[in-house]
Each structure stands twice: as C-alpha cells, then as structure tokens.
Scaffold this motif. Sequence first.
Motif, PDB file in Angstrom:
ATOM      1  N   ASN A 152       8.123  20.308  -6.182  1.00 16.04           N
ATOM      2  CA  ASN A 152       9.339  20.697  -5.471  1.00 16.04           C
ATOM      3  C   ASN A 152      10.036  21.869  -6.150  1.00 16.04           C
ATOM      4  N   ALA A 153      10.048  21.894  -7.478  1.00 18.27           N
ATOM      5  CA  ALA A 153      10.662  23.013  -8.205  1.00 18.27           C
ATOM      6  C   ALA A 153       9.905  24.310  -7.940  1.00 18.27           C
ATOM      7  N   THR A 154       8.585  24.243  -7.902  1.00 24.84           N
ATOM      8  CA  THR A 154       7.776  25.428  -7.623  1.00 24.84           C
ATOM      9  C   THR A 154       8.029  25.942  -6.206  1.00 24.84           C
ATOM     10  N   ARG A 155       8.109  25.042  -5.251  1.00 25.76           N
ATOM     11  CA  ARG A 155       8.387  25.441  -3.863  1.00 25.76           C
ATOM     12  C   ARG A 155       9.765  26.093  -3.750  1.00 25.76           C
ATOM     13  N   ARG A 156      10.764  25.495  -4.412  1.00 28.01           N
ATOM     14  CA  ARG A 156      12.119  26.061  -4.395  1.00 28.01           C
ATOM     15  C   ARG A 156      12.125  27.466  -4.982  1.00 28.01           C
ATOM     16  N   MET A 157      11.453  27.639  -6.128  1.00 30.67           N
ATOM     17  CA  MET A 157      11.406  28.942  -6.778  1.00 30.67           C
ATOM     18  C   MET A 157      10.694  29.965  -5.893  1.00 30.67           C
ATOM     19  N   MET A 158       9.605  29.561  -5.259  1.00 31.08           N
ATOM     20  CA  MET A 158       8.862  30.470  -4.392  1.00 31.08           C
ATOM     21  C   MET A 158       9.723  30.923  -3.205  1.00 31.08           C
ATOM     22  N   PHE A 159      10.416  29.990  -2.568  1.00 28.74           N
ATOM     23  CA  PHE A 159      11.249  30.354  -1.425  1.00 28.74           C
ATOM     24  C   PHE A 159      12.438  31.212  -1.842  1.00 28.74           C
ATOM     25  N   GLU A 160      13.001  30.963  -3.023  1.00 29.11           N
ATOM     26  CA  GLU A 160      14.094  31.797  -3.510  1.00 29.11           C
ATOM     27  C   GLU A 160      13.609  33.213  -3.793  1.00 29.11           C
ATOM     28  N   ASN A 161      12.417  33.347  -4.364  1.00 27.51           N
ATOM     29  CA  ASN A 161      11.874  34.677  -4.636  1.00 27.51           C
ATOM     30  C   ASN A 161      11.572  35.428  -3.341  1.00 27.51           C
ATOM     31  N   ILE A 162      11.076  34.746  -2.354  1.00 26.16           N
ATOM     32  CA  ILE A 162      10.817  35.395  -1.067  1.00 26.16           C
ATOM     33  C   ILE A 162      12.129  35.814  -0.424  1.00 26.16           C
ATOM     34  N   ARG A 163      13.137  34.975  -0.499  1.00 27.83           N
ATOM     35  CA  ARG A 163      14.432  35.278   0.103  1.00 27.83           C
ATOM     36  C   ARG A 163      15.100  36.457  -0.585  1.00 27.83           C
ATOM     37  N   LYS A 164      14.938  36.607  -1.899  1.00 31.12           N
ATOM     38  CA  LYS A 164      15.570  37.677  -2.661  1.00 31.12           C
ATOM     39  C   LYS A 164      14.800  38.985  -2.619  1.00 31.12           C
ATOM     40  N   SER A 165      13.560  38.966  -2.127  1.00 32.62           N
ATOM     41  CA  SER A 165      12.759  40.193  -2.143  1.00 32.62           C
ATOM     42  C   SER A 165      13.394  41.235  -1.225  1.00 32.62           C
ATOM     43  N   PRO A 166      13.273  42.511  -1.599  1.00 31.58           N
ATOM     44  CA  PRO A 166      13.879  43.565  -0.778  1.00 31.58           C
ATOM     45  C   PRO A 166      13.207  43.639   0.597  1.00 31.58           C
ATOM     46  N   ALA A 167      13.998  44.072   1.560  1.00 34.83           N
ATOM     47  CA  ALA A 167      13.481  44.172   2.932  1.00 34.83           C
ATOM     48  C   ALA A 167      12.361  45.203   3.010  1.00 34.83           C
ATOM     49  N   GLU A 168      12.486  46.271   2.250  1.00 32.11           N
ATOM     50  CA  GLU A 168      11.466  47.332   2.238  1.00 32.11           C
ATOM     51  C   GLU A 168      10.491  47.056   1.098  1.00 32.11           C
ATOM     52  N   ALA A 206       0.832  -1.207   0.000  1.00 35.57           N
ATOM     53  CA  ALA A 206       0.000   0.000   0.000  1.00 35.57           C
ATOM     54  C   ALA A 206       0.867   1.259   0.000  1.00 35.57           C
ATOM     55  N   ILE A 207       1.898   1.273   0.817  1.00 39.13           N
ATOM     56  CA  ILE A 207       2.789   2.432   0.878  1.00 39.13           C
ATOM     57  C   ILE A 207       3.524   2.607  -0.447  1.00 39.13           C
ATOM     58  N   LEU A 208       4.065   1.527  -0.973  1.00 44.23           N
ATOM     59  CA  LEU A 208       4.837   1.616  -2.217  1.00 44.23           C
ATOM     60  C   LEU A 208       3.956   1.974  -3.406  1.00 44.23           C
ATOM     61  N   THR A 209       2.733   1.488  -3.429  1.00 41.41           N
ATOM     62  CA  THR A 209       1.816   1.826  -4.522  1.00 41.41           C
ATOM     63  C   THR A 209       1.476   3.313  -4.491  1.00 41.41           C
ATOM     64  N   ARG A 210       1.242   3.840  -3.308  1.00 32.41           N
ATOM     65  CA  ARG A 210       0.879   5.256  -3.169  1.00 32.41           C
ATOM     66  C   ARG A 210       2.023   6.173  -3.608  1.00 32.41           C
ATOM     67  N   ARG A 211       3.268   5.758  -3.377  1.00 26.18           N
ATOM     68  CA  ARG A 211       4.435   6.591  -3.694  1.00 26.18           C
ATOM     69  C   ARG A 211       5.187   6.139  -4.944  1.00 26.18           C
ATOM     70  N   ASP A 212       4.565   5.318  -5.762  1.00 28.04           N
ATOM     71  CA  ASP A 212       5.189   4.810  -6.984  1.00 28.04           C
ATOM     72  C   ASP A 212       5.379   5.950  -7.978  1.00 28.04           C
ATOM     73  N   GLY A 213       6.619   6.218  -8.354  1.00 25.59           N
ATOM     74  CA  GLY A 213       6.922   7.302  -9.282  1.00 25.59           C
ATOM     75  C   GLY A 213       6.376   7.080 -10.678  1.00 25.59           C
ATOM     76  N   ARG A 214       6.077   5.840 -11.040  1.00 27.32           N
ATOM     77  CA  ARG A 214       5.545   5.544 -12.376  1.00 27.32           C
ATOM     78  C   ARG A 214       4.022   5.566 -12.423  1.00 27.32           C
ATOM     79  N   TYR A 245       3.437  10.367 -11.145  1.00 24.80           N
ATOM     80  CA  TYR A 245       3.584  10.877  -9.785  1.00 24.80           C
ATOM     81  C   TYR A 245       4.961  11.519  -9.605  1.00 24.80           C
ATOM     82  N   ALA A 246       6.007  10.927 -10.177  1.00 24.87           N
ATOM     83  CA  ALA A 246       7.360  11.472 -10.057  1.00 24.87           C
ATOM     84  C   ALA A 246       7.449  12.846 -10.722  1.00 24.87           C
ATOM     85  N   ASP A 247       6.859  13.003 -11.911  1.00 23.46           N
ATOM     86  CA  ASP A 247       6.877  14.298 -12.588  1.00 23.46           C
ATOM     87  C   ASP A 247       6.094  15.348 -11.802  1.00 23.46           C
TER      88      ASP A 247
END
Length: 167
Positions: A143-159, A105-113, A135-137
């Motif tokens: 994960n790529a979207t989350r990474r991009m979002m956090f990078e944009n937040i980190r780079k945003s100006p303080a003001e 059950a666990i492996l079926t739910r997380r099967d990348g194919r 599922y893998a794609d």
Amino acid sequence: MSHARLFVLFVLAVFLLPSGAQAAKNDDDTRFVDSARQEQFADQAAAIRQQMKAGGRFEYVSAAERQEVEHQLGIIENLLAKRAGDRLGENDQLDLLAAQETANAILTRRDGRRLICEHTAPTGSNRKVRQCITYADRMSAHNATRRMMFENIRKSPAESCYDPAKC
C-alpha cells in the motif's frame, strides 16, 4: 446410510465435540471460528468482528470477504440458537461445519500474523536467500508503494517526456 454420509458424520462428531475442538485448536492455531460451545461463540464472533476493523489482525479482509464472514457468523449463530441443548440434525450439522470452514478459510487467508516466506536472489547475486515477512507487513509495504507511485504520477509535470515529440 452410505459410507460417505457416515464419514461426514464422523468428521462432524470429531470437530463439534468439545474435546475434538480443543484438540484441533491446540494442534493448529488457524481455527478462528469454533462453534463447539455456544456460550463462547458470541464472544468469539465479537472478537473476530473487532479484529476485522482497521489495525486489527484481519484488517486486510476485503469488503466482500467481510460480508461473507458476517453471513457465515450469522448462520452459525442461528444454528447454535436452534440447537439450544439438543443435537442438530444431519443437515444442520453439515451447514454448521460448512459455515465454520468458510469463515476460517477467509480469515486464515487474510491473517495479518501469517508468515510468508520466499526464496529470492538479491540484485546482483545468484545465491537465493530465504526472506520471511508477515502478511500485514507485506500489505502495508504494498500500500505504501502504491501511494508513493500515485503521488509521483500526480506531481509529475504536465509537459513530460512521455511523448517523444515534446522532448
């Protein structure tokens, strides 16, 4: 013996006999853990452990799920070692089946194919289109979207203009 107990034993016999296990594997390719043959199970368990590493088929299994799969594989290995040519008792057969099904059950739910299909309407349209992605794609894009979002937040100006008094 009760009817429910007889039914469970019948199901166990169908799934644990080599011919039944082979038929189940041919009909449904989602049975990753199959304890029908003790000699093959060690290779099967090693392959599953390898596929749970980064880049493998089950790479998106969480740490808790990975630990649970390892636990279930250990239970199966112990029961198969206990069997050693003899038939297992009823309780051991139930434990074996439960461990096998939990791991599957666990492996079926997380099967990348595994293919995930959705009917969605593209922006500006009311006509729904079927879109299928593995599922893998899907997890990789997430994960790529989350990474991009956090990078944009980190780079945003303080003001920034998040505070209307500073705009």
